[in-house]
Motif scaffolding. Structure first.
Motif, short mmCIF file in Angstrom:
data_model
loop_
_atom_site.label_atom_id
_atom_site.label_comp_id
_atom_site.label_asym_id
_atom_site.label_seq_id
_atom_site.Cartn_x
_atom_site.Cartn_y
_atom_site.Cartn_z
N ASN A 53 0.81 -1.22 0.00
CA ASN A 53 0.00 0.00 0.00
C ASN A 53 0.84 1.26 0.00
N ARG A 98 8.12 -11.02 -8.29
CA ARG A 98 7.42 -11.70 -9.40
C ARG A 98 7.71 -13.19 -9.41
N TYR A 104 0.23 -15.77 -7.57
CA TYR A 104 -0.92 -14.95 -7.17
C TYR A 104 -1.45 -14.17 -8.38
N ALA A 105 -2.62 -13.58 -8.21
CA ALA A 105 -3.24 -12.81 -9.29
C ALA A 105 -2.31 -11.70 -9.78
N ALA A 106 -2.35 -11.46 -11.07
CA ALA A 106 -1.50 -10.43 -11.68
C ALA A 106 -1.70 -9.07 -11.02
N SER A 107 -2.92 -8.75 -10.61
CA SER A 107 -3.19 -7.45 -9.98
C SER A 107 -2.44 -7.30 -8.66
N ILE A 108 -2.28 -8.39 -7.94
CA ILE A 108 -1.55 -8.34 -6.67
C ILE A 108 -0.07 -8.13 -6.94
N GLN A 110 1.19 -6.72 -9.58
CA GLN A 110 1.35 -5.34 -10.06
C GLN A 110 1.37 -4.36 -8.89
N ALA A 111 0.58 -4.63 -7.86
CA ALA A 111 0.55 -3.73 -6.70
C ALA A 111 1.87 -3.76 -5.93
N SER A 114 4.58 -1.93 -7.92
CA SER A 114 4.26 -0.58 -8.40
C SER A 114 5.29 0.44 -7.89
#
Length: 128
Positions: A53, A98, A104-108, A110-111, A114
């Motif tokens: 976050n 990575r 895990y999901a690509a969105s996780i 990417q977070a 980031s």
């Protein structure tokens, strides 16, 4: 702050293979904050963490106070110093996240890779 020079090979292996790490920072009054569960990666002889976050995360902000705390992962527990990582290491840390957490999901993923999360990359250094 007194630090030892390095992690042992066994500690590096144990922490590096652990899916999650429990982290608590040292408060101004000398007490530990509540533990938080985060992801951790190993690069060579170093251990890195970051906040998914970014800098607004409570646990990350608490590391800024004394820059010391306690971790537990893979059967290893100990006192650590939180050392801000040089920006140059972020690409390698991204790659480590990575590789380790790619299931895990690509969105996780990417977070956690980031620019906001990368801005919080810290090396965990053992303290005596």
């Amino acid at each position: 702050m007194t630090t030892t020079t390095t992690w042992t090979d066994d500690e590096l292996d144990s922490i590096g293979h652990a899916e999650e790490l429990e982290i608590a920072s040292l408060r101004r009054d000398g007490n530990l904050s509540s533990q938080r569960t985060i992801w951790v990666v190993r690069l060579g002889d170093d251990i890195y963490v970051r906040s998914v976050n970014g800098p607004r995360s409570d646990w990350y902000r608490s590391t800024r106070v004394r820059r010391e705390g306690r971790i537990q992962a893979g059967g290893v527990s100990g006192d650590v110093a939180f050392v801000d990582a040089d920006e140059e290491i972020n690409e390698a840390v991204d790659a480590a996240y990575r590789t380790k957490y790619g299931h895990y999901a690509a969105s996780i993923i990417q977070a956690i890779t980031s620019p906001e999360a990368s801005s919080t990359t810290m090396q965990l250094v053992p303290r005596a």
